[in-house]
Design an enzyme around this catalytic site. Structure first.
Site, mmCIF file in Angstrom:
data_model
loop_
_atom_site.group_PDB
_atom_site.id
_atom_site.type_symbol
_atom_site.label_atom_id
_atom_site.label_comp_id
_atom_site.label_asym_id
_atom_site.label_seq_id
_atom_site.Cartn_x
_atom_site.Cartn_y
_atom_site.Cartn_z
ATOM 1 N N GLU A 141 0.811 -1.235 0.000
ATOM 2 C CA GLU A 141 0.000 0.000 0.000
ATOM 3 C C GLU A 141 0.836 1.274 0.000
ATOM 4 O O GLU A 141 0.665 2.142 0.877
ATOM 5 C CB GLU A 141 -0.995 -0.018 1.164
ATOM 6 N N GLU A 159 -5.236 -8.655 0.129
ATOM 7 C CA GLU A 159 -6.086 -8.352 1.291
ATOM 8 C C GLU A 159 -7.515 -8.100 0.831
ATOM 9 O O GLU A 159 -7.731 -7.381 -0.152
ATOM 10 C CB GLU A 159 -5.622 -7.080 2.032
HETATM 11 C C1 BG6 Z 1 -4.700 -2.249 4.804
HETATM 12 C C2 BG6 Z 1 -3.390 -2.562 5.440
HETATM 13 O O1 BG6 Z 1 -4.707 -0.865 4.645
HETATM 14 O O2 BG6 Z 1 -5.872 -2.467 5.492
HETATM 15 C C3 BG6 Z 1 -3.473 -3.362 6.722
HETATM 16 O O3 BG6 Z 1 -2.477 -3.134 4.548
HETATM 17 C C4 BG6 Z 1 -4.688 -2.916 7.520
HETATM 18 O O4 BG6 Z 1 -2.257 -3.185 7.407
HETATM 19 C C5 BG6 Z 1 -5.927 -3.209 6.689
HETATM 20 O O5 BG6 Z 1 -4.790 -3.471 8.789
HETATM 21 C C6 BG6 Z 1 -7.242 -2.869 7.384
HETATM 22 O O6 BG6 Z 1 -7.219 -1.550 7.844
HETATM 23 P P1 BG6 Z 1 -7.556 -1.187 9.349
HETATM 24 O O7 BG6 Z 1 -7.293 0.268 9.451
HETATM 25 O O8 BG6 Z 1 -8.982 -1.529 9.541
HETATM 26 O O9 BG6 Z 1 -6.645 -2.002 10.184
#
Ligand code: BG6
Length: 455
Positions: A162, A348
């Site tokens: 990211e 993700e």
């Molecule tokens: C992505 C990241 O932005 O989203 C993760 O790569 C992150 O590190 C995930 O945890 C979810 O976001 P958040 O803010 O809900 O933890």
């Protein structure tokens, strides 16, 4: 119309990142990262213990094996390998990840490794972080050490997780006067160069490696068909998404984003051979993270930026206010394949929620099952359209600390018993309902995902 099958070797898995999962922030020679020295938002956990994965990974990987994961996407902590970012290698850090790889191998799980996931060594940050070109050299040295040491055990690598969200974070810091906009653009450019150098090295020395970036990419909608909204959405898309695929994969800055940099007198300094280096990197794959689409309208006249982010009136939101848009996932896959023509691995996708552990040790999370099912269904439709998606990783494999909400917001298939703030709890692991559900999806290679779950 018959639904397409998922490819036979599809990589069904899930993700974690080192600083959100491992804890043990100063154990066995690990140096401090920017996350270890940051102050977390009030009422949320810091990154010192997290899920204590550093001490629980054998148990956790057994549970991934029980779900039959085909792959596991995790990040390597730069500060375990080079505690100060550069200089002496810390052998204990290499040994730790070797044991992780051994345990994965015993479960027949393919490692999918991220070299850098938000955890820059604090020592490098003190010297200007990514805005300092010396960080490029430090990253390349660190990445070479990892690639050389673990080859040929790891095929799938991502350079930077990211980068576009890091860019957004730096922009927010610039708006608070903590850095200049030019420094933001420079830091961003330096990351492009660093990642390109690592990809070139990987291809030259370890041809089995499939390496690429891992941005967070999402389709962008204009709020209305008004041309002003469409123009604003186009600027937003160009700078939030396309900039990152375009430079890394196509080898150039897109015109719209570059023009915006010019308007803010914030173009990066580009050294003589930078663009040639970037153009020679040729990522093998596009890895990307997807959570939700975004909706944009034109900003009011006189605003600093031409666009404004708004709630999409046609979508529901999660309890944390994120839009829910499985169909937007298919749209995103189409747009990315059209523009970049690379095979894709989702690194993700998942739902953050307040989960509750019942007295009998269960976590009922039908909302997560619905979210994942509906996204997997759209991915299946995209594969049916001929889009080469070869892997999918749920965020997250196990509960871990959210970037901003500590343990109040959980994503995993496995519940970790620990307090929402810095109370470590028992750290005991419990399977959520989604654990059995995902196990079943993998057992059927996704052919039991045939439509959205009714609300
Ligand atoms: C992505 C990241 O932005 O989203 C993760 O790569 C992150 O590190 C995930 O945890 C979810 O976001 P958040 O803010 O809900 O933890």
């Amino acid at each position: 119309m018959a639904l397409a099958d998922f490819p036979k070797d599809f990589l069904w898995g899930a993700s974690t990142s080192a600083y959100q999962y491992e804890g043990a922030y100063n154990t066995d020679g690990k140096g401090l990262s920017v996350q270890d020295v940051a102050t977390p938002p009030a009422g949320t956990a810091d990154f010192k213990i997290t899920s204590d994965g550093y001490h629980h990974y054998p148990e956790d990987i057994s549970l991934y094996g029980e779900m039959n994961f085909k792959s596991y996407r995790f990040s390597i902590a730069w500060t375990r390998i080079y505690p100060n970012g550069a200089g002496e290698v810390n052998q204990a850090g290499l040994d730790y990840y070797q044991d992780v790889l051994d345990k994965l191998k015993a479960q027949h799980i393919e490692p999918v490794a991220t070299l850098f996931h938000f955890d820059l060594p604090a020592a490098l940050q003190k010297q200007g972080g990514w805005a300092n070109r010396a960080t490029i050299d430090a990253f390349v040295q660190y990445a070479k050490t990892v690639l050389d040491h673990f080859s040929p055990q790891i095929t799938y690598y991502q350079t930077i997780n990211e980068q576009n969200m890091l860019f957004a974070g730096m922009l927010a810091a610039a708006l608070k006067g903590k850095m200049t906009l030019q420094e933001v653009a420079q830091a961003n450019h330096n990351m492009f160069v660093a990642a390109a150098k690592v990809m070139i090295y990987a291809h030259a020395h370890h041809p089995e490696i499939k390496i690429g970036p891992a941005p967070n990419l999402v389709a962008v909608y204009p709020l209305t068909p008004r041309p002003e909204d469409a123009l604003a959405a186009n600027v937003y898309d160009s700078v939030r998404n396309l900039l990152f695929g375009d430079v890394t994969i196509l080898g150039h800055y897109n015109h719209v984003a570059w023009h915006l940099f010019e308007q803010f007198h914030a173009t990066p300094e580009i050294a003589a051979d930078d663009m040639a280096t970037i153009a020679a990197a040729h990522p093998d794959l596009l890895y990307f993270n997807y959570y939700n689409t975004e909706t944009i309208r034109a900003a009011e006249p006189g605003s600093t930026l031409p666009f404004k982010k708004v709630i999409n009136p046609f979508l529901d939101q999660t309890e944390f206010g994120w839009d829910l848009d499985p169909a937007g996932f298919r749209l995103t896959l189409r747009q990315l394949y059209d523009r970049y023509n690379l095979p894709m691995i989702i690194t993700e996708n998942g739902l953050g929620a307040h989960d509750t552990l019942t007295a009998d040790g269960k976590v009922h999370d039908p909302y997560r099952i619905k979210y994942l099912n509906d996204h997997i269904y759209q991915m299946r439709l995209a594969i049916g359209e001929g889009i080469p998606v070869i892997g999918y990783h749920v965020w997250s494999a196990i509960d871990l600390v959210s970037t901003h909400e500590g343990f109040t917001k959980r994503y995993g298939f496995i519940y970790v018993d620990r307090g929402e703030t810095n109370d470590s709890g028992t750290l005991k692991r419990y399977k959520k309902d989604s654990f059995d559900w995902y196990k079943d999806v993998i057992a059927h290679n996704g052919d039991n995902v045939t439509g959205p779950v009714k609300k």
